[in-house]
Design a protein around this motif. Structure first.
Motif, short mmCIF file in Angstrom:
data_model
loop_
_atom_site.label_atom_id
_atom_site.label_comp_id
_atom_site.label_asym_id
_atom_site.label_seq_id
_atom_site.Cartn_x
_atom_site.Cartn_y
_atom_site.Cartn_z
N LEU A 154 0.85 -1.19 0.00
CA LEU A 154 0.00 0.00 0.00
C LEU A 154 0.89 1.24 0.00
N GLU A 155 0.61 2.16 -0.91
CA GLU A 155 1.34 3.42 -0.95
C GLU A 155 0.34 4.57 -1.00
N ILE A 156 0.43 5.47 -0.02
CA ILE A 156 -0.47 6.60 0.08
C ILE A 156 0.34 7.88 -0.08
N THR A 157 -0.14 8.79 -0.92
CA THR A 157 0.59 10.02 -1.21
C THR A 157 -0.33 11.23 -1.09
N GLY A 158 0.04 12.17 -0.21
CA GLY A 158 -0.66 13.44 -0.10
C GLY A 158 -2.14 13.33 0.21
N LEU A 159 -2.53 12.36 1.01
CA LEU A 159 -3.95 12.10 1.25
C LEU A 159 -4.56 13.16 2.16
N GLY A 160 -5.70 13.69 1.74
CA GLY A 160 -6.42 14.67 2.54
C GLY A 160 -7.90 14.35 2.61
N LYS A 161 -8.49 14.60 3.78
CA LYS A 161 -9.94 14.39 3.96
C LYS A 161 -10.44 15.37 5.01
N SER A 162 -11.46 16.14 4.65
CA SER A 162 -12.02 17.13 5.57
C SER A 162 -13.50 16.87 5.77
N PHE A 163 -13.97 17.21 6.97
CA PHE A 163 -15.39 17.18 7.30
C PHE A 163 -15.76 18.60 7.73
N GLY A 164 -16.29 19.38 6.78
CA GLY A 164 -16.52 20.79 7.05
C GLY A 164 -15.19 21.48 7.32
N PRO A 165 -15.08 22.21 8.42
CA PRO A 165 -13.82 22.91 8.71
C PRO A 165 -12.75 22.03 9.34
N ASP A 223 1.31 10.80 3.92
CA ASP A 223 2.10 9.88 3.11
C ASP A 223 2.39 8.65 3.95
N LEU A 224 2.18 7.47 3.37
CA LEU A 224 2.36 6.23 4.12
C LEU A 224 2.71 5.11 3.17
N VAL A 225 3.68 4.26 3.55
CA VAL A 225 4.07 3.11 2.75
C VAL A 225 4.03 1.87 3.63
N VAL A 226 3.28 0.86 3.22
CA VAL A 226 3.20 -0.43 3.91
C VAL A 226 3.80 -1.49 3.00
N ARG A 227 4.82 -2.17 3.47
CA ARG A 227 5.52 -3.16 2.66
C ARG A 227 4.90 -4.55 2.78
N PRO A 228 4.94 -5.34 1.69
CA PRO A 228 4.48 -6.74 1.80
C PRO A 228 5.32 -7.48 2.83
N GLY A 229 4.70 -8.44 3.49
CA GLY A 229 5.42 -9.25 4.46
C GLY A 229 5.71 -8.55 5.76
N THR A 230 4.97 -7.46 6.07
CA THR A 230 5.22 -6.71 7.30
C THR A 230 3.92 -6.43 8.04
N VAL A 231 4.07 -6.18 9.35
CA VAL A 231 3.00 -5.64 10.18
C VAL A 231 3.36 -4.18 10.43
N GLY A 251 -5.04 13.66 -2.94
CA GLY A 251 -4.07 12.57 -2.83
C GLY A 251 -4.51 11.31 -3.54
N GLY A 252 -3.67 10.29 -3.47
CA GLY A 252 -3.97 9.04 -4.15
C GLY A 252 -3.40 7.85 -3.43
N LEU A 253 -3.84 6.65 -3.85
CA LEU A 253 -3.41 5.38 -3.27
C LEU A 253 -3.00 4.42 -4.39
N ARG A 254 -2.04 3.57 -4.07
CA ARG A 254 -1.64 2.49 -4.97
C ARG A 254 -1.58 1.21 -4.15
N ILE A 285 1.23 13.25 9.56
CA ILE A 285 2.24 12.29 10.00
C ILE A 285 3.21 13.00 10.94
N ALA A 286 3.32 12.49 12.18
CA ALA A 286 4.23 13.08 13.16
C ALA A 286 5.60 12.42 13.14
N GLY A 287 5.69 11.22 12.56
CA GLY A 287 6.96 10.51 12.51
C GLY A 287 6.75 9.02 12.47
N GLY A 288 7.85 8.29 12.50
CA GLY A 288 7.79 6.84 12.47
C GLY A 288 8.94 6.26 11.69
N GLY A 289 8.84 4.97 11.36
CA GLY A 289 9.88 4.31 10.59
C GLY A 289 10.00 2.85 10.96
#
Length: 537
Positions: free
Chosen positions: A7-18, A26-34, A61-64, A211-215
């Motif tokens: 799963l690859e997520i790029t620039g995803l945005g979602k708003s509910f009113g204001p 942005d998020l990348v999930v690799r095969p074979g991982t949790v 934004g978009g997803l692959r 995204i605040a961080g991670g890795g």
């Protein structure tokens, strides 16, 4: 298999009113991982899952998915693409049996698939059991089996362990590892850093929709995730807070005073008392078998135990939805055994049920309505009319005091995240006047680490002001840090109790949870007695 991300997520945005629920994610999930997704209540975790699962469309934004463009317009598109999701709130039909719910999937060779899931993951089910009769933990197991029956390429789990006992949690985390080792991917939403450490390969923290961080966890100790989530270091957590998120913290001089000061001295009388309470099932066995319970004002008593040993039935009896076949229930010395839930509230019994979504609130009503259910007389004008402006102002103050994230007090309860719904329910019950006893099942389930600390503080404050408290929790570390005494639910009876500050408390409670020590209790003075024939299995 392709090197493309699952799963690859790029620039995803979602708003509910204001409100920007997601902002440039942005998020990348690799095969074979949790891949673990963490964050405070309202940080956007569930919104992100709903976008991936096809029930919400992103604004930007978009997803692959495995290298291919992925733009689901409905949940069926996600399922067809090989994505299965287990939601916080169950999607089962309670009036149907487990087997009938599974047959709604319309899968070929359903019985064979069920057997494979059972053999591979150890997730056994009673297909003839009515879903509405199952405890929350077993309903969660049905949801997980539903997802696994589809043999997904990507499994999304939104706070799946919040309703599971420790053994079932370990089994689920092992299931996640097995799925990843088969080459598929798991996105696990959790608040518990211990689960991240045991099952995760990588982690991402959301804060305020960004995204605040991670890795990769090989390069990122879980302790470093704490400041990303709550803005302060791990060693600032007291042991009860650390236990509720599954992180072991060695108390420092700063935290010792907080964690060792539990309840004030017990006061005379009973805040809550059950005498010989029994509940029979339709088949004649006992869900509760002669339960005695006595909680004094100024005392916190915990109940530990494996799911399905009478905890749900005990809370149902306290709430008034189940009448005991024998025995009595008293609040502050007043017999409430045959009274209505409204009369119990008036007597001073606050109740936080284990299933907040279906039993603790009315999702279609506003946050303000849910806060003041049963106490609308406070805002009545001329007998028939409500001063709704006054009610909204009062509710706004509660939202601020309890840190509840909502689009104002007039917002529907269904628009809140699960953790914020839990905060509303708890705030309502703590505001009872008088509050003689708070009975809370899994009070910190689904809450972020900062909110857990606040909940513990509010329970302690209520007890310091003279209330008693009963806390049912699957988190033994939480009970040991928060409570004065801990009893164990086993086969419909209460065993123990064990003083929470006893040096060997953990070991003694562990033996009771397995039935190795059959001592029954009134939770005031231990007495010996065998488990009655026909007691809950």
């Amino acid at each position: 298999m392709s090197d493309a991300p699952a799963l690859e997520i790029t620039g995803l945005g979602k708003s509910f009113g204001p409100v920007h629920a997601l902002d440039g994610v942005d998020l990348v999930v690799r095969p074979g991982t949790v891949h673990c997704l963490l964050g405070e209540n309202g940080a956007g975790k569930s919104t992100l899952c709903h976008v991936i699962g096809g029930s919400l469309a992103p604004d930007t934004g978009g997803l692959r998915l495995y290298g291919e463009p992925y733009a689901p317009r409905r949940p069926a598109d996600a399922l067809a693409a090989g994505i299965a999701m287990v939601h916080q709130h169950f999607s089962l039909v309670p009036t149907l049996t487990v087997g009938e719910n599974l047959r709604l999937l319309r899968l070929r060779d359903l019985s064979g698939r069920v057997e494979r899931v059972r053999d591979e993951y150890g997730l056994d089910l009673d297909l003839d059991a009515r879903v509405g009769d199952l405890p929350v933990g077993l309903r969660q197991r049905v949801e997980i089996v539903k997802a696994l029956l589809r043999e997904p390429r990507l499994l999304l789990l939104d706070e799946p362990t919040g309703v599971l006992d420790p053994a079932a949690t370990e089994a689920l985390l092992d299931t996640c590892r097995r799925i990843a080792e088969s080459g598929r991917a798991v996105l696990l939403v959790t608040h518990k850093l211990g689960e991240v450490a045991r099952a995760g390969d990588a982690a991402t923290v959301l804060r305020g929709g960004r995204i605040a961080g991670g890795g990769p966890l090989a390069d990122l100790p879980v302790e470093r995730l704490v400041p990303l989530m709550i803005g302060r270091p791990a060693d600032s957590l007291d042991t009860s807070l650390a236990g509720s998120i599954g992180l072991t913290v060695t108390p420092t001089a700063t935290t010792t005073a907080t964690t060792t000061a539990k309840s004030p001295p017990r006061r005379p009388g009973s805040a809550l008392r059950l005498d010989a309470v029994s509940v029979r099932r339709a088949d004649g066995t006992y869900a509760l078998d002669g339960v005695d319970l006595d909680i004094a004002p100024g005392e916190i008593v915990g109940i530990a135990g494996v799911e399905g040993n009478g905890q749900s039935e005990l809370m149902a009896v306290l709430g008034g939805s189940t009448a005991p076949d024998s025995g009595t229930v008293a609040v502050g010395g007043l017999d409430v055994t045959r009274t209505t839930p409204r009369e119990r509230t008036a007597a001073g019994l606050g109740l936080v049920p284990e299933d907040r979504h279906h039993e603790g609130c009315v999702p279609q009503l506003s946050v303000a309505d849910n806060l003041y259910l049963g106490r609308l007389d406070r805002f009545r004008r001329r007998r028939l009319f409500l001063d709704r402006k006054a009610m909204l102002r009062a509710a706004e103050d509660v939202l601020t005091e309890h840190g509840i994230r909502a689009d104002g007090p007039a917002a529907p309860m269904s628009s809140l995240s699960g953790g914020n719904q839990q905060k509303v329910v708890l705030a309502r019950e703590l505001a009872l006047d008088p509050l003689r006893c708070l009975a809370a099942a899994q009070p910190t389930r689904g809450l972020d680490v900062g909110a857990v600390s606040a909940v513990h503080g509010r329970i302690r404050t209520a007890v310091a002001q003279g209330a008693g408290a009963l806390v049912v929790s699957a988190e033994l570390d939480e009970l040991l840090a928060l409570c004065d005494r801990v009893a164990v639910a086993y086969r419909g009876r209460l065993l123990g109790p064990v003083p929470a500050d006893a040096p060997d408390a953990r070991e003694r409670i562990g033996r009771l949870m397995t039935g190795a020590d059959g001592t029954a209790t009134g939770v005031t003075e231990a007495t010996d007695g065998p488990v009655r024939e026909g007691a809950a299995p």
